[in-house]
Scaffold this motif. Structure first.
Motif, PDB file in Angstrom:
ATOM      1  N   UNK A 967      54.022   6.116 -26.823  1.00 30.85           N
ATOM      2  CA  UNK A 967      55.110   6.983 -27.296  1.00 30.85           C
ATOM      3  C   UNK A 967      55.435   8.059 -26.257  1.00 30.85           C
ATOM      4  N   UNK A 968      54.409   8.553 -25.575  1.00 28.69           N
ATOM      5  CA  UNK A 968      54.650   9.554 -24.510  1.00 28.69           C
ATOM      6  C   UNK A 968      55.409   8.923 -23.348  1.00 28.69           C
ATOM      7  N   UNK A 969      55.034   7.702 -23.003  1.00 33.51           N
ATOM      8  CA  UNK A 969      55.766   6.982 -21.948  1.00 33.51           C
ATOM      9  C   UNK A 969      57.236   6.828 -22.313  1.00 33.51           C
ATOM     10  N   UNK A 970      57.463   6.536 -23.593  1.00 32.49           N
ATOM     11  CA  UNK A 970      58.837   6.361 -24.081  1.00 32.49           C
ATOM     12  C   UNK A 970      59.611   7.672 -23.968  1.00 32.49           C
ATOM     13  N   UNK A 971      58.985   8.765 -24.392  1.00 31.54           N
ATOM     14  CA  UNK A 971      59.633  10.086 -24.286  1.00 31.54           C
ATOM     15  C   UNK A 971      59.925  10.433 -22.829  1.00 31.54           C
TER      16      UNK A 971
END
Length: 1590
Positions: A967-971
């Motif tokens: 999810x952090x990679x996505x953000x």
């Protein structure tokens, strides 16, 4: 400015009642002995290098750090930039220069300290000797600018009602120039007395207007201020304006250094209102700066061109040779000041007599006369001259007089003259505009309009009627080809030959040519259109004249002729040429045209984006021009786009011209039609801040224009235009008028509609609402009320637009875009300060526009979304325009930039997803090793249940960590500014949900694997205990046997030892209590799991289960019968399979997947576990849940599950029994009998067993463990390797690769297999691809890495075990096993023989074990090289083909119409999409028409048509294809971008028409003619285009 005294420098003073001071009369000294006055001033102004390298428009219009800063001028070198900045924004304060207060205070402080004013010590530009006169700045700028900057300055100065240079002096050469070219572009509109009744007006270029000119000059010294007097003369009492610079203006009293000899010009133009007009007829006014005694040439010129010359004086020379020597046509008027001490009435009378002047020719100001009375008398005299003179001359005609006097004319440069000649050669032949256009510009007339009509019909299919759609589209394509052929049949006209030749000339000449063309054409159009507009106005008075109004509209359009028509023709010539075959010789000769146009765009000329007459974009032309532009500028140059939208004639073009100093055409008899774009360079110093290299400005035609209002599709036209320009823009300026609420509503609906469309396709629109003609001092309350009303209207329009677009979740304007009522609205006062034509531009207007400009640039600087480069901008034009041609924009929009951005997101997400999975594969493998070794090695926990709990908790932590990371990679991905990520913002939630779903899926899978491993280990615990006991018992008996044999005195041969060993062995087996493991009733367990699974399905499901025992199921293949469906089936439409066939395919697919699952479990040779059947039931449930084409009846579900479970139960029963057999203690004991025998004999003979046991231990224990480890690790490595390949990187690329592979194989059987059994074909293809791609060399890196890591672990374990003192071989081996407890699983059965009677030296054993391990490493590496890929793949625990299939096939959904597979990324996408759809006749056997022939219709065409379909989901009712989304809301079927988009499948059907017909037992399809022209190469190119493969 004026002076009362004459000096060598010619300075004027404004002293009236007293003599001027001597110090004011001295000429300013040159700043350097070696510098001329001009050089010195240019150096002060920082313009020195521009005297030779002239300032160009592209230089002064570029956006730099001063464009939007209010930093005041600090030194003289700031002054030119300040003046140009203000002038280009038509700011009437341009001549007023303010220096910083810091500089002034510094100067004041210096004066206070010293007690006197030494101006040389003050900062530059403060003392009146150092400050510069505005006239010097203007003169310097004109001297240092090229003709186009001069022309632009003159135009803007004229709009500000500043005087403009007529004669420009060069004080170094004493030469002056007539500024004819500079004034060429000034167009004035006025109403003389003769037209005041009819309310008509005259509009013309000022240089060709035949007007009387009145000149004002000064002879000697003069106490009257000539310039201020002129300002008063030309201004009415309500509207005073400083037309000419005078002493009382800011810096007007500064000494003039280079502007003496400057002759300025202005015009007084009446408005037709006798109460306001100073003069009732137009008049030109000239003003010579300096003493005529010093500027004889200028004075002579004025005398020969003027109707009257007014000579201001104080002291007249009675001889007055200067006045009497002139051969002039002009009347001479003497204007004197009796209050001057030097005034002599006698001298006046002598001159009066000498020149034969009447009393009326002498105007004297005496003590009793104030300024107002004096001006009144002067005005009366001038008025009398104007009304009675016959001396009227065009400025153009003055060039001849200038030549006679040796005055230079700016138009005389060869480039300008050649360009004029070329332009005149074209325009001189224009008599009747419509006829001229037909003859000289034939390609853009009806042919182009018909092409436009056909293009839109291709997409909208409004007239298809009952025809077959593909046949109809084929006919349209043929019509287009015929029209292009007709265009190509024309020879290039003489006009276009001349035009293209002229714009191919070198830079400056080309620019002159285009300017001449524009001016000539504007003149022609103005003459022609004025009459038509008058007729239009008359007809509009009556509502009964609609037909006549339409005819006048048509004539207005036909009679309009601008330079854009020539470029339009050029575009059509080019488009027609590229439609020719590559081999055609005519094609290359026009190849250079786009580059010509690109060069012009770079030079600041506008490019027509939208043809306003045809309402179309010549896409190939525009995109090729922009492509050439991209080649001309630095690679990847970024652009930002600003657009203005609004009602016609609300000053949109003027607004852009004022903001950016550009030259969009403004109402010269014609309003803007279509859309034009201009390029403005961004200066290096602000590129970083704005993150772009160029700014694109787009000017559009007015929405709701009267000309288009008569047309039926005017709203559609406005919508198309608004959608296009809003989509192209980074910021849109919307001009609105609050006073007309109905009109405002219409405009807002169009604009909001465009914004809504952009939001839905991934664009983030920004806008600024501009309220024109609103005083900026309006009460805040009124503005607040207006903003509230606007927001109310915006919300209303949002709901209306949302309803039209079927996006009704958008309830308010703020749902569509970010909008702040305060910062999103700008109030701009009226353009003119007073009544035109004599009104200057309102200072408040330019200041307000400047504030708007600053805000716009500030917003652009903060744009989070990535800036487009030129190629991306080109793609937006293409995709937006293709989409607006469809009726449903949002569902029709396809953009390669969006596709690229989505592809990149999918690629990145796939990488993150695989990293997550790979990590969990590795973690689970390690966890399974720990579980498998539980009880065999020491563990921190004593209970295996506790170990399972601990591992599950640890798994949850690892899973949470990776979910968070995902999810952090996505953000982080969506925060980047490159890659157009903002375009796929709408998919962000889908991918976030996919990440969460992946975590849930992995959690379930990991927990299941841990549970199964734990339960199997629990089951093995008792068996292991029995095996250990057997080993201990055997060790004891062998020990006794050895002692007995040694006691015997006989020579114990190997044969006798064997006999003794066999006796002991048989006896032991008889005395042992045999362990018999109970066999599980797998069928019963499976039956219970199935019942639990169906328990929530209701009593009918339970009843069905009870009817048939599970063991009786699965004995024959499942067959779905049509029986039971006939009652429900209505007449089935040709493009739908009957439900029973759908169910049969579904059942076959599920059975195949479950069989593969069972097969893989059996290959692992593990024990059965109930989670296996639970996984199978979960697989079935998931597949049934996804099937929405037909309703799944409970009878079908129960039958299917019973069949699969029964088959699986039999296989699992066999697997379970095999496992028991494999692990039976007695069998295992017997398997090791020979190894025990050998150990017994070695021990008896006391042989050294170190080397042999080390070799055995390595081969039997370590090597199998290492091989198992590598087989469990290699699968994820292979998956990772395959995912680096193009075809496996995303689902879309995989589909492209599959279709390309089919195309290259060109084999019907392959196509048939792909279409009819898609999943089976793909699985086989993946396996084949792996075998083809993978080699022993490519796998050796992974194998060697894993082998090396385990060898290292083994060697480390040996060293650590050896380091522990004491103990025997058994302890050493146990220690090694302990050290490897979390690295390898060593078989207990293989270890058994090493646990007894080993006569070995521990140290020696360790040495030989290390040697054997090294040998094992080498042997295994050799084995890796020899083993073929298929064998390696078969031995893997994790099957790469399964993971690859899952990742590339995705959700497995297929288009409901043609069965093309979905390619959307992520597991949780809400909408299914596919890049390429196919003819329905290819999709399935029911793709048959009424004649039982294969159907050629493609769903991407059907969704644009009025055709209908019906199916199970519509309950048999006919439903329009256009509204397919109401039946299939999770599918998005975008229409084709062009007729060529589906060429791939058209080619396939054409190529294998007969074979498909035979396979489906149907007649071959009727193939359209245009399909027959599709070659394999065209089909392959179409495939690349559909998948956006570059």
């Amino acid at each position: 400015m004026d002076t009362t005294t004459s000096t060598p420098g010619g300075q004027d003073s404004i002293q009236v009642s007293t003599e001027p001071k001597n110090e004011e009369m001295t000429e300013p000294a040159s700043t350097s002995e070696h510098k001329t006055q001009l050089e010195s001033l240019l150096e002060d102004l920082g313009l020195k290098h521009h005297f030779t390298e002239k300032l160009s428009l592209s230089t002064i219009l570029q956006i730099d750090e001063k464009t939007c800063t209010d930093e005041p001028t600090k030194c003289n070198s700031d002054l030119p930039g300040y003046f140009l900045k203000k002038t280009m924004m038509v700011n009437v304060k341009a001549r007023n220069v303010e220096f910083t207060s810091e500089c002034e205070s510094a100067c004041d402080a210096e004066s206070d300290e010293t007690g006197f004013d030494d101006s040389n010590d003050c900062p530059d530009g403060l003392n009146s000797n150092n400050r510069l006169n505005p006239l010097d700045i203007i003169t310097a700028l004109f001297l240092c600018s090229d003709g186009f900057v001069q022309q632009e300055m003159a135009l803007k100065m004229s709009m500000c009602q500043f005087s403009v240079p007529l004669l420009l002096p060069n004080c170094d050469t004493k030469q002056c120039s007539l500024m004819l070219w500079a004034m060429r572009d000034i167009v004035k509109k006025y109403r003389p007395l003769s037209l005041s009744e009819s309310k008509g007006f005259i509009e013309d270029r000022i240089v060709v207007s035949k007007l009387p000119m009145v000149s004002f000059v000064r002879l000697g010294e003069c106490s009257l201020s000539k310039s201020e007097t002129l300002n008063k003369l030309l201004s009415n009492s309500q509207q005073y304006h400083d037309i000419f610079v005078h002493r009382n203006m800011e810096n007007g009293n500064c000494p003039r250094r280079i502007s003496n000899g400057l002759t300025e010009m202005t015009w007084y133009l009446p408005c037709g209102n006798k109460n306001m007009d100073v003069f009732r007829e137009p008049v030109a006014v000239a003003n010579l700066r300096g003493d005529i005694a010093s500027f004889d040439t200028q004075f002579s010129f004025l005398c020969q061109t003027s109707a009257a010359v007014f000579v201001f004086f104080d002291d007249l020379d009675s001889e007055c040779e200067l006045l009497s020597n002139q051969h002039h046509k002009a009347q001479i008027f003497l204007v004197g000041n009796r209050q001057s001490q030097r005034f002599s009435m006698d001298a006046v009378k002598k001159v009066e007599n000498k020149l034969n002047l009447t009393k009326s020719n002498v105007l004297l100001k005496d003590k009793q006369m104030n300024d107002a009375d004096f001006v009144k008398n002067l005005r009366k005299t001038v008025n009398n001259v104007v009304e009675n003179t016959k001396v009227k001359m065009q400025i153009e005609q003055m060039a001849d007089i200038a030549h006679e006097l040796g005055i230079l004319v700016d138009e005389d440069c060869p480039e300008c003259q050649t360009a004029k000649k070329n332009a005149d050669a074209i325009t001189a032949k224009i008599q009747d505009i419509p006829k001229y256009k037909d003859a000289q510009l034939p390609l853009q007339g009806e042919i182009w309009k018909n092409l436009t009509r056909l293009e839109k019909e291709e997409f909208r299919l409004r007239k298809v009627g009952n025809q077959n759609i593909e046949m109809y589209k084929s006919d349209l394509k043929k019509e287009k080809e015929e029209l292009r052929t007709k265009q190509n049949s024309y020879d290039m006209s003489e006009a276009m030959t001349c035009f293209i030749s002229a714009i191919s000339r070198p830079g400056i000449e080309r620019s002159y040519f285009l300017k001449w063309m524009r001016m000539n054409l504007d003149n022609l159009s103005r003459q022609k259109l004025s009459g038509l507009r008058e007729a239009y106005k008359d007809k509009k008075k009556s509502s009964e004249n609609n037909e006549e109004i339409k005819e006048i509209d048509r004539q207005l359009s036909n009679s309009s002729l601008g330079i854009e028509h020539f470029f339009r023709e050029m575009g059509q010539i080019y488009e027609a040429s590229v439609s020719l075959p590559e081999t055609n010789l005519s094609r290359p000769q026009f190849k250079h045209l786009p580059r010509l146009c690109a060069e012009l765009l770079l030079d600041g000329f506008p490019l027509e984006l939208v043809d306003g007459d045809a309402s179309n974009i010549p896409l190939r032309w525009v995109t090729d021009v922009l492509s050439q532009l991209n080649d001309l500028v630095s690679p990847k140059s970024k652009i930002l786009v600003v657009t203005v939208l609004g009602v016609q004639s609300t000053g949109k073009s003027t607004l852009l011209n004022t903001m950016f100093g550009v030259q969009f055409a403004v109402s010269s008899g014609r309003c803007t039609r279509g859309a034009f774009m201009l390029l403005i360079k961004i200066n290096e110093n602000v590129k970083k801040e704005l993150k772009c290299d160029f700014m694109v400005i787009i000017d559009t035609e007015g929405l709701k224009s009267p000309e288009l209002a008569q047309l039926d599709n005017s709203y559609e036209h406005d919508n198309e235009l608004a959608t296009l320009v809003v989509g192209l823009s980074d910021i849109t300026i919307i001009n609105i008028a609050m006073e007309n609420s109905t009109e405002m509503k219409d405009i807002l609906q169009i604009v909001v509609h465009a914004f809504l469309r952009m939001k839905e396709v991934g664009k983030k629109p920004r806008c600024q609402f501009v309220h024109q003609n609103v005083a900026d001092v309006s009460a805040p309350e009124k503005n607040l009320r207006d903003r509230d009303l606007l927001l109310e209207q915006l919300n209303e329009m949002t709901q209306a637009a949302a309803k039209m677009e079927k996006k009704e979740e958008n309830k308010s304007f703020t749902d569509v875009m970010e909008y702040n009522q305060v910062t999103g609205n700008w109030y701009i006062p009226g353009l003119w300060n007073g009544s035109p034509p004599m009104a200057p531009v309102n200072a408040g207007y330019s200041e307000a526009v400047y504030e708007l400009k600053k805000n716009v640039i500030q917003i652009l600087g903060k744009c989070e979304s990535s800036t487009n480069d030129i190629s991306a901008f080109t793609e937006w034009i293409r995709s937006l325009w293709n989409a607006v041609k469809h009726e449903n924009f949002i569902f029709s929009f396809r953009n390669s930039l969006v596709a690229d951005a989505y592809m990149r997101l999918c690629t990145e997400f796939n990488k993150w997803e695989w990293e997550f999975k790979k990590e969990m594969y590795s973690w689970t493998k390690d966890a399974e090793i720990k579980i498998s070794n539980f009880g065999r090695v020491k563990c921190e926990v004593s209970d295996i249940g506790q170990l399972l709990t601990d591992l599950k908790s640890e798994a949850c932590l690892v899973l949470s960590k990776w979910e968070t990371k995902l999810l952090e990679n996505l953000d982080k991905y969506f925060k980047q500014t490159e890659g157009h990520v903002h375009l796929v913002e709408a998919h962000r939630e889908d991918f976030a949900n996919s990440a969460k779903s992946l975590r849930r899926e992995m959690e379930s899978s990991v927990h299941n694997q841990l549970t199964v491993a734990t339960d199997i280990r629990k089951g093995m615990k008792e068996i292991d205990r029995i095996k250990v006991n057997h080993t201990k018992e055997l060790e004891k008996r062998v020990g006794v046997l050895i002692e007995e044999c040694r006691k015997k005195k006989l020579d114990m041969t190997d044969k006798k030892l064997d006999e003794e060993f066999d006796k002991m062995w048989n006896k032991m087996l008889k005395e042992q209590v045999l362990y018999k493991q109970e066999t599980m009733d797998v069928m019963g367990n499976v039956s219970k799991c199935l019942r639990d699974n169906l328990s929530h399905k209701g009593s009918h499901a339970c009843e069905l289960l009870s009817k048939k025992k599970l063991q009786d199921c699965g004995l024959i293949p499942i067959k779905v019968s049509p029986k039971g469906f006939w009652k429900k089936l209505r007449e089935t439409l040709f493009n739908y399979e009957e439900p029973f066939m759908v169910l049969q395919k579904l059942a076959d697919g599920i059975i195949m997947d479950c069989s593969k699952f069972v097969k893989e479990k059996k290959e692992r040779k593990n024990n059965y576990h109930n989670t296996f059947i639970q996984e199978i039931l979960h697989m079935i449930d998931e597949r049934l849940k996804k099937q929405k084409d037909v309703k799944i009846e409970i009878d079908f579900e129960v039958s299917l599950k019973q069949h699969i479970c029964a088959v699986a139960a039999r296989d699992f029963q066999k697997m379970h029994e095999d496992f028991i057999q494999l692990n039976d203690p007695l069998i295992c004991l017997n398997q090791n009998k020979e190894r025990f025998r050998v150990n017994f004999k070695d021990e008896f003979h006391e042989r050294d067993q170190c080397q042999k046991n080390a070799k055995d231990f390595t081969d039997r224990c370590l090597r199998p463990a290492v091989e198992n480890f590598i087989n469990s690790s290699l699968g994820p490595d292979i998956i990772g390797e395959m995912k680096t390949k193009f075809q496996f990187s995303t689902r879309m690329f995989f589909q492209y690769s599959v279709l390309l592979d089919l195309h290259l194989k060109d084999n019907f059987e392959d196509y048939w297999s792909y279409i009819c059994s898609y999943e089976g074909y793909v699985k086989k293809l993946i396996l084949d691809e792996m075998v083809k791609v993978l080699t022993n060399e490519s796998l050796s890196e992974f194998e060697d890495r894993h082998l090396w890591s385990r060898i290292k672990s083994i060697n480390d374990a040996i060293q650590k075990a050896q380091a522990k003192e004491g103990g025997n071989l058994q302890k050493l081996i146990k220690d090694i096993q302990q050290e490897l407890g979390d690295k390898l699983v060593i078989s207990e059965d293989a270890l058994g023989p090493f646990m007894i009677l080993n006569n070995v030296n521990q140290k020696e054993f360790a040495h030989w074990l290390t040697v054997c391990v090294e040998e094992m490493k080498d042997n295994m590496k050799e084995q890796f090289k020899k083993t073929n890929i298929k064998t390696k793949l078969a031995n893997l625990d994790v099957k790469p083909e399964n993971e690859l299939f899952k990742s590339v096939v995705g959700c497995g959904k297929q288009c409901p119409f043609c069965k093309a597979p979905c390619e959307a990324g992520g597991s949780e996408h809400k909408v299914h999409t596919t890049s390429i759809h196919r003819s329905q006749g290819l999709g399935h056997g029911d793709g048959l028409g009424q004649k039982k022939s294969l159907v050629i219709d493609i769903c991407t065409s059907l969704v644009c048509s009025d055709n209908t379909f019906h199916c199970d989901a519509t309950n048999g009712e006919r439903h329009p294809y256009k509204d397919y989304a109401t039946i299939y809301p999770d599918w998005r079927i975008a229409p084709d971008k062009s007729l060529e988009d589906s060429d791939y499948w058209k080619y396939v059907l054409k190529r294998f028409n007969k074979e498909f017909a035979e396979a489906y037992d149907a007649k071959p399809a009727d193939i359209p003619d245009t399909w027959k022209d599709i070659t394999p190469q065209i089909a392959q190119e179409s495939l690349k285009s559909s998948f956006n493969i570059k």
